[in-house]
Design an enzyme around this catalytic site. Structure first.
Site, PDB file in Angstrom:
ATOM      1  N   ASP A 181       0.848  -1.182   0.000  1.00  0.00           N
ATOM      2  CA  ASP A 181       0.000   0.000   0.000  1.00  0.00           C
ATOM      3  C   ASP A 181       0.894   1.245   0.000  1.00  0.00           C
ATOM      4  O   ASP A 181       1.725   1.416   0.897  1.00  0.00           O
ATOM      5  CB  ASP A 181      -0.894  -0.017   1.245  1.00  0.00           C
ATOM      6  CG  ASP A 181      -2.029   0.998   1.171  1.00  0.00           C
ATOM      7  OD1 ASP A 181      -1.825   2.078   0.568  1.00  0.00           O
ATOM      8  OD2 ASP A 181      -3.111   0.718   1.708  1.00  0.00           O
ATOM      9  N   ARG A 255      -1.111  -9.879 -13.117  1.00  0.00           N
ATOM     10  CA  ARG A 255      -2.228  -9.273 -13.842  1.00  0.00           C
ATOM     11  C   ARG A 255      -2.399  -7.816 -13.437  1.00  0.00           C
ATOM     12  O   ARG A 255      -2.599  -6.937 -14.280  1.00  0.00           O
ATOM     13  CB  ARG A 255      -3.493 -10.077 -13.568  1.00  0.00           C
ATOM     14  CG  ARG A 255      -4.734  -9.565 -14.264  1.00  0.00           C
ATOM     15  CD  ARG A 255      -5.886 -10.540 -14.033  1.00  0.00           C
ATOM     16  NE  ARG A 255      -6.019 -10.881 -12.612  1.00  0.00           N
ATOM     17  CZ  ARG A 255      -6.785 -11.850 -12.152  1.00  0.00           C
ATOM     18  NH1 ARG A 255      -7.471 -12.613 -12.983  1.00  0.00           N
ATOM     19  NH2 ARG A 255      -6.874 -12.085 -10.853  1.00  0.00           N
TER      20      ARG A 255
END
Length: 286
Positions: A181, A255
């Site tokens: 994060d 991805r």
């Protein structure tokens, strides 16, 4: 490891109970009796409880739904391959994995696809993967089971408590932190994981020569990582120019990362090596 389930038999679903039946891929939405664990035999909701101070966390748990397949993996495989980070014991990594292979700690693995790919590509390296995202824990366990990846263990809870309280000095051969994060707001920068204090702790658990590998698509965070790692006396940059590293072949293109690259995001890798332990200065004879 998780404590055995102590709920009474009366509170547990029977095979004919609607709560017990589910189809693969269907979201789990059943209600639980009071006191019934979410996943009997699975990860605890707060394994460290109130044993440790409530410090500023570098992570924020995500409350997303668990599919039936993930729930099944959590209940079947957690007693075998799961570890609750309760901070109450030193983990014997050799016993945990059943071998003496090098162990790499991965902090934050999302849904676990990249972790599973790295484990399959390097079966002689054990991966202790830490996250608090329950669907991701179940998905990684499912992947490990489906592909026969015996070199993965999934840890649930705070990686700082794991490092500080449950891992022995010089027990790790690497730390991986991929796409943490970024906490982009300035007032939240103190929540970022890669800080001098984190590196102080990690250095005590890493063997000399072990690699710290970080990757992020948030360029300001990448610059901070580079500054903090470069300034730390226990680590050296593997790049001769002192900059970012090319993505190593062993880190799969995820991805999520591919989507970011399609949007023009820049992904930076950092590879730093734990230097030899510094010797204390020799004492002169009086």
């Amino acid at each position: 490891m998780s404590e055995p389930n102590t709920a009474s038999e009366a509170s547990q679903p029977t095979p004919d109970d609607p709560r017990h039946r589910h189809d693969p891929g269907v979201l789990v939405r059943h209600t639980r009796d009071k006191g019934e664990p979410r996943f009997p035999g699975g990860p605890q909701a707060d394994p460290a409880g109130s044993h440790f101070e409530r410090r500023i966390r570098s992570f924020q748990p995500r409350r997303s739904r668990v599919t039936a397949g993930q729930a099944d993996a959590l209940q079947r495989l957690w007693p075998k391959w799961g570890l609750d980070i309760d901070g109450q014991q030193i983990v014997d990594l050799g016993a945990l994995f059943g071998n003496d292979h090098p162990v790499v700690l991965e902090i934050g693995f999302g849904m676990g696809e990249a972790t599973a790919q790295m484990a399959a590509a390097d079966p002689d390296t054990d991966i202790l993967a830490v996250d608090v995202h329950t669907p991701g824990q179940g998905n990684l366990l499912n992947l490990a089971d489906h592909h026969g990846l015996a070199n993965i263990r999934v840890a649930n809870g705070d990686a700082i408590i794991l490092l500080r309280e449950m891992l022995a000095p010089d027990s790790l051969d690497g730390v991986r932190v991929y796409f943490p994060d970024p906490w982009p707001k300035k007032r939240h920068h103190k929540r970022r994981l890669i800080q001098p204090e984190f590196l102080d702790l990690a250095a005590t658990r890493l063997r000399p020569g072990a690699l710290v590998h970080c990757a992020t698509d948030w360029e300001p965070y990448a610059e901070q990582m580079l500054d903090v790692l470069s300034a730390h006396p226990d680590f050296e940059n593997t790049q001769a120019d002192g900059g970012f590293a090319p993505r190593p072949a062993f880190r799969p293109l995820t991805r999520f990362e591919g989507q970011g690259l399609d949007k023009g995001h820049v992904v930076n890798d950092l590879l730093f090596r734990r230097v030899q332990h510094r010797k204390p200065p020799e004492r002169r004879s009086p």
